[in-house]
Scaffold this active site. Structure first.
Site, PDB file in Angstrom:
ATOM      1  NE  ARG A  33      -1.640   1.498   3.955  1.00  0.00           N
ATOM      2  CZ  ARG A  33      -1.297   2.449   4.212  1.00  0.00           C
ATOM      3  NH1 ARG A  33      -1.615   3.539   3.460  1.00  0.00           N
ATOM      4  NH2 ARG A  33      -0.637   2.320   5.452  1.00  0.00           N
ATOM      5  CB  VAL A  34       1.874   4.065  -2.312  1.00  0.00           C
ATOM      6  CG1 VAL A  34       2.990   2.993  -2.200  1.00  0.00           C
ATOM      7  CG2 VAL A  34       0.891   3.798  -3.143  1.00  0.00           C
ATOM      8  CB  SER A  35      -0.180   7.310   1.888  1.00  0.00           C
ATOM      9  OG  SER A  35       0.212   6.416   2.745  1.00  0.00           O
ATOM     10  CB  THR A  36       0.577  10.109  -1.913  1.00  0.00           C
ATOM     11  OG1 THR A  36       1.958   9.881  -2.302  1.00  0.00           O
ATOM     12  CG2 THR A  36       0.099  10.834  -0.633  1.00  0.00           C
TER      13      THR A  36
ATOM     14  CD  GLN B 276       3.821   7.439  -0.114  1.00  0.00           C
ATOM     15  OE1 GLN B 276       2.854   6.813  -0.154  1.00  0.00           O
ATOM     16  NE2 GLN B 276       4.459   8.096   0.843  1.00  0.00           N
TER      17      GLN B 276
END
Length: 185
Positions: free
Chosen positions: A9-12, A15
């Site tokens: 998972r990445v937040s933005t 990324q």
């Protein structure tokens, strides 16, 4: 032994998952699910798909604990659910592996610390509210209606001939607020 199944998972949007994905592929994950969502978001379709995909004997692998859980409480709940289903959990960075007795111990220590932290927060909140009340403060949300508006609601209701929607429109609040006010009369 079952399959190693990865979750990244990445937040933005700026990324990238390359580092996480490469580590999981090197470990031998047969399938990797990927979400792009802030840690606090509850809608993670690929996490849901990964959890649905896992079978007893499989191991869910993440690069880091914070990639899986929105909070420690959420993380503990997910891993507990996996354990109930006979699915292992592994975090590469923290070297936690619940398929071993040592890994289970470490994870349960984390879970105990999380429970302790939640109880401390509850205790501090109660103490803070009690102190505020002792100072004469009324903590919490401000009432939706002033005393004048409460009088209008009660008067219109007792007079009859007015719908709850009409009363709500007159005082500028929701019907639920009007119902709550009438119920507490």
């Amino acid at each position: 032994m079952g399959e190693l199944v990865g979750y990244v998972r990445v937040s933005t949007t700026d990324q990238r998952t390359d580092l996480q994905r490469a580590a999981l592929e090197e470990l031998g994950c047969v399938r990797i699910f990927e979400d792009q969502a802030r840690g606090t978001r509850t809608d993670r379709p690929e996490l849901t798909a990964a959890l649905d995909y896992l079978r007893a004997g499989d191991v869910l692998v993440v690069w880091k604990l914070d990639r899986l859980g929105r909070s420690l409480k959420h993380l503990v709940a997910v891993v507990a659910e996996l354990e109930e289903r006979g699915v292992g959990f592994r975090s590469v960075t923290e070297t936690i592996d619940t398929t071993s007795s040592t890994g289970k111990l470490i994870f349960h220590i984390f879970a105990s610390l999380a429970q302790f932290e939640r109880e401390l927060i509850v205790d501090r909140t109660k103490a803070g509210l009690a102190a505020a009340r002792a100072r004469g403060s009324r903590p919490g949300r401000k009432p939706a209606l002033s005393s004048d508006q409460v009088a209008i609601v009660r008067g219109m209701h007792e007079a009859g001939g007015h719908t709850v929607a009409a009363i709500a429109n007159v005082v500028g609040v929701s019907r639920a607020t009007v119902y709550r006010t009438i119920r507490t009369s």
